[in-house]
Design an enzyme around this catalytic site. Structure first.
Site, mmCIF file in Angstrom:
data_model
loop_
_atom_site.group_PDB
_atom_site.id
_atom_site.type_symbol
_atom_site.label_atom_id
_atom_site.label_comp_id
_atom_site.label_asym_id
_atom_site.label_seq_id
_atom_site.Cartn_x
_atom_site.Cartn_y
_atom_site.Cartn_z
ATOM 1 N N LYS A 24 0.853 -1.189 0.000
ATOM 2 C CA LYS A 24 0.000 0.000 0.000
ATOM 3 C C LYS A 24 0.887 1.237 0.000
ATOM 4 C CE LYS A 24 -1.797 2.915 2.295
ATOM 5 N NZ LYS A 24 -1.787 4.441 2.170
ATOM 6 N N GLY A 34 6.867 4.849 8.420
ATOM 7 C CA GLY A 34 6.015 6.020 8.540
ATOM 8 C C GLY A 34 6.132 6.646 9.912
ATOM 9 N N SER A 35 5.079 7.303 10.353
ATOM 10 C CA SER A 35 5.117 8.050 11.601
ATOM 11 C C SER A 35 5.084 7.113 12.804
ATOM 12 C CB SER A 35 3.938 9.019 11.676
ATOM 13 O OG SER A 35 2.719 8.313 11.863
ATOM 14 N N THR A 36 5.646 7.598 13.913
ATOM 15 C CA THR A 36 5.636 6.822 15.148
ATOM 16 C C THR A 36 4.212 6.594 15.645
ATOM 17 O OG1 THR A 36 7.840 7.585 15.770
ATOM 18 C CG2 THR A 36 6.424 6.811 17.545
ATOM 19 N N GLU A 37 3.353 7.593 15.489
ATOM 20 C CA GLU A 37 1.964 7.461 15.947
ATOM 21 C C GLU A 37 1.251 6.304 15.251
ATOM 22 O OE1 GLU A 37 -2.218 10.052 15.998
ATOM 23 O OE2 GLU A 37 -0.353 10.958 15.288
ATOM 24 N N GLY A 85 2.753 3.859 13.681
ATOM 25 C CA GLY A 85 3.478 2.642 14.036
ATOM 26 C C GLY A 85 2.982 2.037 15.335
ATOM 27 N N GLU A 139 9.773 0.931 10.869
ATOM 28 C CA GLU A 139 10.804 1.964 10.706
ATOM 29 C C GLU A 139 10.084 3.297 10.796
ATOM 30 O OE1 GLU A 139 12.618 4.888 9.459
ATOM 31 O OE2 GLU A 139 12.637 4.000 7.449
ATOM 32 N N CYS A 181 13.338 10.469 7.595
ATOM 33 C CA CYS A 181 13.182 10.010 8.979
ATOM 34 C C CYS A 181 14.489 10.100 9.749
ATOM 35 C CB CYS A 181 12.645 8.581 8.999
ATOM 36 S SG CYS A 181 13.574 7.449 7.958
ATOM 37 N N GLU A 194 9.626 15.662 15.891
ATOM 38 C CA GLU A 194 10.068 15.498 14.505
ATOM 39 C C GLU A 194 9.296 16.478 13.621
ATOM 40 O OE1 GLU A 194 11.007 11.850 11.445
ATOM 41 O OE2 GLU A 194 9.088 11.803 12.508
#
Length: 478
Positions: free
Chosen positions: A183, A235-238, A240, A257, A291, A388
């Site tokens: 995706k 992608g973003s930590t949120e 993830g 990652e 990142c 970030e």
């Protein structure tokens, strides 16, 4: 300061054929999606490049069933050497169509054509070449006596390096014998769909690679599908964290990652001009949409003023503008949403008392643009030193001793990367050993190679991509 003026050097876009509508790629064919189509937009001009199909839960289920069928009947039982031949074929086709991919990536993403042409596309091809070589040598990779593929891999990639992130994920998955449902990001789907054409051109068996476009709901359907064996997300930590919660308690393997807030540490014995070039590359490469960007500059106090002055002079020569112009250094911000996020955090930085500096010059009237920005008088408590930004914004902090540099560098919830600038090899090794970062560069920054594993600690995720270690995530022991 007088800046040498360059004549415009635009790259022709005639090599790219844009379609009015793009479908999903499922079981070797392009098909319609069940959702309401999305428009993909050139962030530099606000031109609508085309409508892109949106995959629903039913479309994702169709793609996963195609991937399972291909894994069970074709790709899994295939001789590893033959799988490698397909990867070699894909790599060569990426090279043959490199200019087409580079121009399309710049149109859809907004990054300078020089970066698409010289970094993204060559590295993507290199990943397929590298992993093609591993396909029939997995038993000798130190990953167990008879490693076997996991099955169907569900992969979700970001918008900052659309083609390169695809290669990072698809190449090792296929080399290990898995099939894929990918995706791409909703704002940058076009090079993934062009890659689907490469899969057809390479005669890759239907169902081995499936590409389902869409937004967050489509990605969630891929991650949460019961017949997916492996999930890989960049992608973003949120997001993830949400994925980790959804996968917890299932049999699925997971690699993440995520974000970063890398420290670029400059000691007083570092060559200033070389360090400045590394700092510029570390934060302004790809508009800071990286990142592992070196968004925190830690400078030893005795050279702070000299380095900041040299850095500002260098930033003053950077060219912000048309990404298709081969003289452009900093392209467009990928989306209005990301631009708003950058502006918000820069405003918070000013409100908290940090000193902001930007070079002179006008930005284009249309599109998403932000000037290279430097904050000084920054403390570790400032939001711009903790959050970030994911944009061309650098925070400068100071230190006196190596121990203080290490403490400030590690004072972050992230742990993806770091850089060290010094002429003393012993100092570099001693400091690198104390940094809690997955990748540490010495006297350089943002250098990547398919043979070298990449990944982080803490809220930067877990697992590695690239190298022999990266293959482990797509294999299980017999």
């Amino acid at each position: 300061m007088t800046v040498f003026e360059y004549a415009p050097a635009p790259e022709s876009r005639s090599i790219v054929t844009l379609r009015s509508h793009y479908g999903l790629f499922v079981d070797g064919e392009f098909t319609d999606g069940g959702g309401t189509p999305l428009k993909t937009v050139n962030p530099a001009t606000e031109e609508v490049l085309g409508e892109v199909a949106v995959g629903t839960d039913a479309d994702v289920d169709r793609a996963v069933r195609a991937a399972r069928k291909a894994f069970t009947r074709v790709w899994g039982p295939m001789r590893p050497a033959d799988r490698g031949k397909y990867l070699f074929r894909i790599a060569r086709l990426l090279q043959e169509r490199a200019r087409e991919f580079a121009v399309l990536e710049t149109l859809d993403n907004g990054k300078p054509i020089t970066e698409s042409r010289d970094v993204d596309v060559p590295l993507a091809a290199a990943h397929f070449f590298y992993h093609a070589g591993w396909a029939d040598k997995l038993e000798h990779a130190g990953l167990g006596p008879a490693p076997r593929p996991l099955g169907v891999a569900g992969q979700v990639i970001p918008w900052n390096f659309p083609l390169l992130m695809l290669a990072w994920k698809v190449a090792p998955a296929l080399a290990a014998g898995n099939t894929v449902v990918l995706k791409p990001a909703e704002t940058t789907p076009l090079t993934a769909l062009l890659f689907a054409e490469v899969c057809q051109q390479a005669d890759l068996p239907p169902g081995v690679v499936n590409i389902v476009t869409g937004a967050g709901d489509t990605g969630r359907a891929v991650v949460e599908h019961a017949d997916v064996d492996k999930v890989a997300f960049t992608g973003s930590t949120e997001v993830g964290k949400q994925i980790a919660r959804s996968v917890a308690g299932t049999r699925k393997s997971l690699t993440l990652e995520l974000g970063g807030k890398a420290a670029n540490i400059v000691f007083d014995d570092a060559p200033i001009d070389q360090a400045v070039e590394g700092v510029v590359r570390g934060i302004f490469f790809n508009q800071g949409h990286v990142c592992c960007a070196g968004s925190r500059l830690l400078v030893q106090e005795s050279v702070h003023d000299e380095l900041v002055a040299s850095l500002q002079r260098r930033i003053g020569t950077l060219r912000v503008g048309d990404p298709l112009d081969k003289n452009t250094d900093v392209g467009a911000i990928n989306s209005p949403e990301q631009l708003a996020r950058i502006r918000e955090l820069v405003g918070i930085g000013e409100a908290e008392g940090a000193q902001v500096w930007q070079p002179d010059g006008e930005l284009p009237e249309r599109g998403n643009w932000f000037k290279p920005t430097v904050f000084t008088d920054v403390t570790p408590a400032h939001r711009i030193a903790r959050d970030e930004v994911f944009g061309p914004v650098l925070s400068v902090l100071t230190f006196r001793t190596p121990d203080e540099a290490v403490a400030k560098a590690n004072n972050t919830t992230y742990g993806l990367s770091a850089g060290i600038w010094s002429e003393k090899g012993s100092r570099i090794l001693a400091v690198a050993d104390q940094l809690r970062a997955g990748v540490v560069w010495a006297n350089t920054f943002n250098q990547f190679d398919p043979t070298s594993p990449f990944g982080g600690y803490k809220q930067s995720g877990y697992g590695r991509e690239g190298g022999r270690t990266g293959l482990r995530a797509y294999l299980k022991e017999s």
